[in-house]
Design a protein around this motif. Structure first.
Motif, mmCIF file in Angstrom:
data_model
loop_
_atom_site.group_PDB
_atom_site.id
_atom_site.type_symbol
_atom_site.label_atom_id
_atom_site.label_comp_id
_atom_site.label_asym_id
_atom_site.label_seq_id
_atom_site.Cartn_x
_atom_site.Cartn_y
_atom_site.Cartn_z
ATOM 1 N N ILE A 21 0.755 -1.099 -0.025
ATOM 2 C CA ILE A 21 -0.126 -0.035 -0.034
ATOM 3 C C ILE A 21 0.867 1.324 -0.053
ATOM 4 O O ILE A 21 1.774 1.469 0.886
ATOM 5 C CB ILE A 21 -0.847 0.220 1.213
ATOM 6 N N SER A 22 0.653 2.046 -1.038
ATOM 7 C CA SER A 22 1.555 3.385 -1.282
ATOM 8 C C SER A 22 0.814 4.408 -1.653
ATOM 9 O O SER A 22 -0.789 4.312 -1.719
ATOM 10 C CB SER A 22 2.749 3.066 -2.183
ATOM 11 N N ASN A 23 1.540 5.622 -1.755
ATOM 12 C CA ASN A 23 1.226 6.882 -2.119
ATOM 13 C C ASN A 23 0.120 7.473 -1.487
ATOM 14 O O ASN A 23 -1.093 7.606 -1.566
ATOM 15 C CB ASN A 23 0.339 6.717 -3.802
ATOM 16 N N LYS A 24 0.727 7.903 -0.410
ATOM 17 C CA LYS A 24 -0.258 8.386 1.002
ATOM 18 C C LYS A 24 -0.913 9.771 0.303
ATOM 19 O O LYS A 24 -0.536 10.531 -0.412
ATOM 20 C CB LYS A 24 0.582 8.605 2.140
ATOM 21 N N MET A 25 -2.081 9.998 0.846
ATOM 22 C CA MET A 25 -3.038 11.049 0.506
ATOM 23 C C MET A 25 -2.530 12.372 1.118
ATOM 24 O O MET A 25 -2.566 13.567 0.609
ATOM 25 C CB MET A 25 -4.325 10.921 0.820
ATOM 26 N N ASN A 26 -2.029 12.067 2.545
ATOM 27 C CA ASN A 26 -1.667 13.405 3.236
ATOM 28 C C ASN A 26 -0.248 13.027 3.714
ATOM 29 O O ASN A 26 0.113 12.189 4.291
ATOM 30 C CB ASN A 26 -2.688 13.296 4.748
ATOM 31 N N LYS A 27 0.438 14.219 3.382
ATOM 32 C CA LYS A 27 2.000 14.062 3.602
ATOM 33 C C LYS A 27 2.315 13.997 5.414
ATOM 34 O O LYS A 27 3.501 13.562 5.763
ATOM 35 C CB LYS A 27 2.744 15.489 3.206
ATOM 36 N N GLU A 28 1.258 14.454 6.104
ATOM 37 C CA GLU A 28 1.432 14.349 7.416
ATOM 38 C C GLU A 28 1.152 12.810 8.182
ATOM 39 O O GLU A 28 1.819 12.452 9.016
ATOM 40 C CB GLU A 28 0.258 15.397 8.231
ATOM 41 N N ASN A 29 0.724 12.038 7.207
ATOM 42 C CA ASN A 29 0.848 10.451 7.487
ATOM 43 C C ASN A 29 2.186 10.191 7.670
ATOM 44 O O ASN A 29 2.840 10.340 6.626
ATOM 45 C CB ASN A 29 -0.002 9.923 6.234
ATOM 46 N N GLU A 30 2.542 9.543 8.801
ATOM 47 C CA GLU A 30 3.859 9.086 9.301
ATOM 48 C C GLU A 30 4.380 7.850 8.452
ATOM 49 O O GLU A 30 5.493 7.650 8.269
ATOM 50 C CB GLU A 30 4.054 8.790 10.716
ATOM 51 N N TYR A 31 3.424 7.208 7.966
ATOM 52 C CA TYR A 31 3.804 5.800 7.222
ATOM 53 C C TYR A 31 3.857 6.055 5.509
ATOM 54 O O TYR A 31 2.893 6.610 5.097
ATOM 55 C CB TYR A 31 2.696 4.744 7.518
ATOM 56 N N ASN A 32 5.136 5.878 5.176
ATOM 57 C CA ASN A 32 5.235 6.101 3.722
ATOM 58 C C ASN A 32 4.598 5.163 2.861
ATOM 59 O O ASN A 32 3.974 5.323 1.692
ATOM 60 C CB ASN A 32 6.870 6.253 3.374
ATOM 61 N N TYR A 46 -1.027 -16.331 9.163
ATOM 62 C CA TYR A 46 -1.522 -15.085 9.525
ATOM 63 C C TYR A 46 -0.946 -13.951 8.614
ATOM 64 O O TYR A 46 -0.016 -14.428 7.779
ATOM 65 C CB TYR A 46 -1.264 -14.942 11.156
ATOM 66 N N TYR A 47 -1.599 -12.880 8.766
ATOM 67 C CA TYR A 47 -0.625 -11.709 7.778
ATOM 68 C C TYR A 47 0.121 -10.850 8.760
ATOM 69 O O TYR A 47 -0.350 -10.388 9.862
ATOM 70 C CB TYR A 47 -1.641 -11.020 7.403
ATOM 71 N N GLN A 48 1.188 -10.607 8.626
ATOM 72 C CA GLN A 48 2.235 -9.763 9.033
ATOM 73 C C GLN A 48 2.335 -8.286 8.293
ATOM 74 O O GLN A 48 2.350 -8.151 7.002
ATOM 75 C CB GLN A 48 3.605 -10.164 9.106
ATOM 76 N N ILE A 49 1.901 -7.186 9.246
ATOM 77 C CA ILE A 49 1.906 -5.759 8.463
ATOM 78 C C ILE A 49 3.161 -5.068 9.061
ATOM 79 O O ILE A 49 3.260 -5.065 10.166
ATOM 80 C CB ILE A 49 0.899 -5.260 9.179
ATOM 81 N N GLU A 50 3.775 -4.643 7.871
ATOM 82 C CA GLU A 50 5.095 -3.546 8.176
ATOM 83 C C GLU A 50 4.595 -2.415 7.929
ATOM 84 O O GLU A 50 4.395 -1.725 6.510
ATOM 85 C CB GLU A 50 6.260 -4.024 7.404
ATOM 86 N N LYS A 51 4.896 -1.372 8.685
ATOM 87 C CA LYS A 51 4.470 0.076 8.419
ATOM 88 C C LYS A 51 5.622 0.948 8.407
ATOM 89 O O LYS A 51 6.686 0.605 9.430
ATOM 90 C CB LYS A 51 3.513 0.668 9.660
ATOM 91 N N PHE A 52 6.037 1.542 7.296
ATOM 92 C CA PHE A 52 7.320 2.308 7.312
ATOM 93 C C PHE A 52 7.296 3.662 7.319
ATOM 94 O O PHE A 52 6.578 4.219 6.494
ATOM 95 C CB PHE A 52 7.909 1.972 5.725
#
Length: 386
Positions: A21-32, A46-52
């Motif tokens: 998941i990419s291309n954040k709508m708001n620049k203030e969102n800390e996860y790129n 299970y699913y592992q989520i990585e937030k960058f």
């Protein structure tokens, strides 16, 4: 919103292997960006989520059944989602006006499925092996299981063995003579002997060297108890140790300050094929360092100390290149466990004359700029090796 729900439901209805998941709508969102991967542990998926973020990665695990809800939540803040199932690729995009586009393409991603599952890391020293030094060190139980509180130590030891193994695998070695300077009472020497003899099936002669008589006696007793016939320990100083036979590998772990330089010098003199060195307590450059034009580097004590230590290792690496070694500086262990985490790995190679001259010139420039007088440089210079 309904179009987004419908698209995410279509994606989630398949056995999804991986999502980006990419291309954040708001620049203030800390996860790129956000990565989601299918994992397996104890026969449960299970699913592992990585937030960058810019500097960190945050992990979260979710049940497979929660994927649809989680995707819908994430896609309130992002414009693009790419997903891979065993048979299809999905590409979901949200326009500036909020319109949802979903692309779907047939694709065989079975190999991706195999790679994505969380298989146990293939350590060289595996659980289940009865490695007596690791048992005595308290890393393994008597049954060969990793003691939970010692798992970091287990990973560190494996990391060191892996760094050596990377070089060993380049040649079909039948026998090796190895010198371990400043071995101390660490069990790593015994672990390495096990690796060479029992795992790699190499005929080794291994000698550990230390200044403490009681340590040498204890280590020789342990080697005898383990039945390690070609491992012996001798009393001696790195600075003046003499060995007249061939030496294939030199290991030096945490030899204090310039003791590392004498170990490297001896390895070069013996024309050793491989050198593995983890330096310690680099005081020499810190005491010598003067920088009139770059006084900011000496203004703060902690900055000077750390930069001086890094410059020390960079100088050693360049001097090894100047005498014909292909050299790398590697992270030995995570810096959170120890600041002494740089390992010098060098192997004898065919370096060009230009490469050697450039490496030496870089050292000369550093010496001139900061008023350094490196021990290894002097030793090699006095012996006409540079």
């Amino acid at each position: 919103m309904e179009d987004l729900k419908k698209s995410i439901k279509e994606i989630s209805n398949e056995e999804i292997i991986r999502i980006v998941i990419s291309n954040k709508m708001n620049k203030e969102n800390e996860y790129n960006k956000i990565n989601i991967s299918l994992k397996e542990k104890n026969n449960k998926e299970y699913y592992q989520i990585e937030k960058f973020t810019d500097k960190q990665v945050f992990h979260e695990n979710i049940d497979k059944n929660d994927l649809e809800v989680k995707l819908l939540e994430f896609m309130q803040d992002y414009k693009q989602l790419a997903a891979w199932s065993a048979n299809n690729n999905f590409d979901l995009k949200i326009s500036k006006k909020g319109k949802v586009f979903l692309g779907k393409k047939k694709s065989d991603n079975i190999n991706l499925l195999n790679k994505s599952h969380n298989k146990e890391k293939n350590y060289i020293l595996k659980e289940g092996m009865i490695i007596q030094p690791l048992i005595d060190l308290g890393v393994f139980t008597k049954e060969g299981k990793v003691v939970k509180s010692m798992y970091d130590k287990y990973k560190q030891i494996n990391r060191f063995v892996e760094i050596i193994d990377d070089e060993i695998r380049k040649n079909d070695y039948k026998e090796l003579t190895i010198l371990d300077f400043g071995c101390g009472k660490s069990y790593l020497t015994f672990v390495l002997y096990y690796y060479f003899v029992e795992i790699k099936k190499i005929n080794v002669k291994m000698i550990g060297l230390d200044l403490k008589k009681d340590v040498i006696k204890k280590c020789n007793d342990i080697a005898k108890r383990y039945g390690y016939e070609n491992l012996s320990f001798e009393l001696g100083d790195i600075n003046g140790f003499k060995y007249n036979n061939k030496v294939d590998m030199v290991i030096t772990l945490h030899a204090c300050d310039t003791a590392t330089d004498y170990a490297l010098y001896n390895a070069i003199k013996w024309n050793s094929k491989m050198i593995f060195s983890v330096p310690c307590c680099q005081h020499e450059f810190n005491h010598q360092m003067k920088a009139e034009s770059l006084s900011i580097l000496t203004k703060y004590g902690i900055v000077q100390e750390r930069i001086a230590a890094l410059m020390t290792d960079a100088t050693r690496a360049n001097l090894l290149e100047a005498v014909g070694y292909k050299t790398q500086l590697l992270e030995f262990i995570d810096i959170s466990h120890s600041p002494k985490n740089i390992l010098i790995r060098a192997s004898k190679g065919n370096l060009s004359k230009d490469k050697k001259e450039k490496s030496l010139q870089e050292v000369n420039t550093l010496i001139e700029q900061f008023n350094f007088d490196p021990t290894l440089y002097k030793l090699l210079k006095d012996d006409n090796l540079i």
